[in-house]
Design an enzyme around this catalytic site. Structure first.
Site, PDB file in Angstrom:
ATOM      1  N   VAL A  17       0.832  -1.204   0.000  1.00  0.00           N
ATOM      2  CA  VAL A  17       0.000   0.000   0.000  1.00  0.00           C
ATOM      3  C   VAL A  17       0.864   1.250   0.000  1.00  0.00           C
ATOM      4  CG1 VAL A  17      -1.969  -1.109   1.143  1.00  0.00           C
ATOM      5  CG2 VAL A  17      -0.193  -0.016   2.525  1.00  0.00           C
ATOM      6  N   CYS A  18       0.179   2.336  -0.280  1.00  0.00           N
ATOM      7  CA  CYS A  18       0.771   3.667  -0.340  1.00  0.00           C
ATOM      8  C   CYS A  18       1.690   3.901   0.853  1.00  0.00           C
ATOM      9  CB  CYS A  18      -0.358   4.683  -0.343  1.00  0.00           C
ATOM     10  SG  CYS A  18       0.151   6.367  -0.057  1.00  0.00           S
TER      11      CYS A  18
END
Lengths: 88, 394
Positions: A17-18
């Site tokens: 994820v980011c």
């Protein structure tokens, strides 16, 4: 829709994820600045952050679409063509 | 000595802790509003619709509050009603217009960067179809995009905020109002970030706001409906607040909200010039201190108190935690901070980088020395978070 096009390197960032997909993209770009990169990601932030990062770092997002195996998205990122050199 | 760090407005408001840079979310109650609230709890307790002394006194307090708010927003006192929150006001504005204009049009057009309260109300409107009006890279709606959106007709209403709550860009409300007026299409304007901080545009038909954002108490929203607007309450019949807001009226809180707005207005011009210089410093200096960062929103046509930055290679959540540890309160539109784990729809609509998103919103009387201190701690925080992710040298 899946995407077509030539690429030199595949980065599979599905499951991260980011900001990890963008960090992977930036690292790869630093190692192989001339390479066209196929980035696979399923983080919802990637759809916004990849084009925004490309604009910030003068890369070109050539295409974006579903990954060929149906899991997540695929982004094709290339070095910017140097228009000044083209003119020369 | 910097001129912004001296002078009377350099005294921090005792209610606002130093380093509280989340004014766009909420402000603590102003001292003047606290006093007014306490007085009105005693003097304004009665039912204002009754016919006795205490009722008349309560009604007078409510009337005065209404008049003072009407003057600030540029409306008639009868147009002003007090809701129980800004969210309720936004919901009722959209639902009531969709209902009142259901026979004229079914399309609800909202800017792609509206507050979620407006978005949710549009989506909840029965029989209506919600469409978004795109924004540019500054999060700004253009008059042309509004023209194109209304061209097919069948429009119940257009909803566009006065200024964006995440990146500070003002919307061209007066121009948009001129576009809509010939078609008799009503404009709902969420003015939550503007009231008490910036000039209130005039081109709207319904204005909404929220008192806790200007230093009034929580529990008071503003729903201002100009005369002649085809609005019908979507709720069961109730006579309070001109039939617009159901339930017993919270007069003490409303009095406090009006006092706070009056005070915010009276100090606004001086204060907004000062805050604008501070936010301009942040806008100019942060990107030079932090590589691979970008400031968002319009460079000039913007709210005075708000700056937003996105920083590559860092999660907003980790950055916020470190900023908190250093004694500052800011917010973020990054996906890791949201309950939904998706990035802010505002940042997505404007095509901005969503990671490492930091919204800094300065309360009135912010000291320049606190802004300096923030700028001194942030670059090291970003470096250390990047190092921890192996992204120190990208």
């Amino acid at each position: 829709m899946t995407i077509d096009g030539h690429y030199d390197v595949v980065l599979d960032e599905r499951g991260t994820v980011c900001p990890m997909p963008i960090i992977a993209l930036a690292k790869q770009t630093k190692q192989t600045p001339e390479a066209t990169i196929l980035l696979l990601a399923d983080d919802p932030a990637a759809a916004s952050d990849i084009p925004a990062w490309c604009a910030m770092r003068s890369r070109v997002l050539i295409a974006a679409g579903n990954a060929a195996d149906g899991h997540g998205q695929a982004y094709l990122i290339a070095p910017a063509q140097d228009s000044a050199l083209d003119i020369l | 000595m910097n001129p912004a760090s001296v002078g009377p407005s350099d005294t921090p408001d005792p209610q606002v802790p130093a380093g509280y840079f989340d004014a766009a979310s909420t402000l603590p109650l102003r001292a003047s509003a606290r006093q007014a609230l306490l007085a009105a709890l005693d003097q304004g307790f009665a039912d204002p619709s009754r016919r006795y002394h205490d009722a008349r006194r309560a009604r007078t307090l409510l009337d005065q509050a209404r008049e003072s708010v009407a003057a600030v927003v540029g409306a008639r006192p009868d147009d002003v009603s007090f809701a129980t929150s800004g969210t309720q006001a936004a919901h009722l504005a959209v639902l009531g217009l969709a209902k009142g204009r259901g026979r004229v049009g079914r399309r609800i057009l909202v800017s792609a960067v509206e507050h979620s309260a407006v978005m949710h109300a549009a989506n909840a409107s029965p029989d209506a179809v919600t469409e978004t009006i795109p924004v540019d890279a500054y999060a700004r709606v253009t008059r042309q995009s509004v023209d194109e959106a209304v061209a097919p007709g069948d429009v119940a209403l257009v909803a566009i905020q006065s200024a964006n709550h995440e990146v500070g860009t003002r919307q061209p409300i007066d121009e948009i109002g001129q576009t809509l007026a010939p078609h008799n299409i009503p404009l709902v304007m969420d003015a939550a970030q503007t009231l008490g901080r910036d000039d209130v545009p005039t081109g709207w038909n319904i204005l909404t706001g929220s008192a806790h954002k200007w230093g009034g108490p929580a529990g008071v929203g503003l729903l201002v409906i100009r005369q002649g607007t085809r609005w019908r309450s979507p709720l069961p019949e109730d006579l309070h607040e001109g039939g617009r807001i159901p339930g017993f009226v919270a007069i003490p809180q409303i009095v406090a909200a009006a006092v706070a707005l009056q005070e915010a207005e009276s100090e606004r011009h001086e204060e907004s010039d000062r805050l604008r210089r501070l936010t301009m410093r942040l806008r100019n200096e942060l990107p030079t201190l932090i590589p691979d960062s970008v400031v968002l929103g319009h460079p000039d046509d913007r709210l005075p108190h708000l700056v937003t930055l996105s920083v590559a290679y860092v999660p907003g959540e980790a950055v916020l935690a470190e900023i908190d540890r250093a004694g500052f309160a800011v917010s973020s539109g990054s996906s890791c901070v949201a309950e939904s784990l998706t990035p802010s729809h505002v940042l997505v609509a404007m095509g901005a980088l969503t990671q490492g998103n930091i919204r800094i919103s300065l309360p009135p009387r912010t000291r320049e020395s606190d802004v300096d201190r923030f700028m001194s701690i942030l670059p090291a925080i970003i470096s250390s978070v990047r190092e921890s992710l192996g992204a120190g040298d990208l």
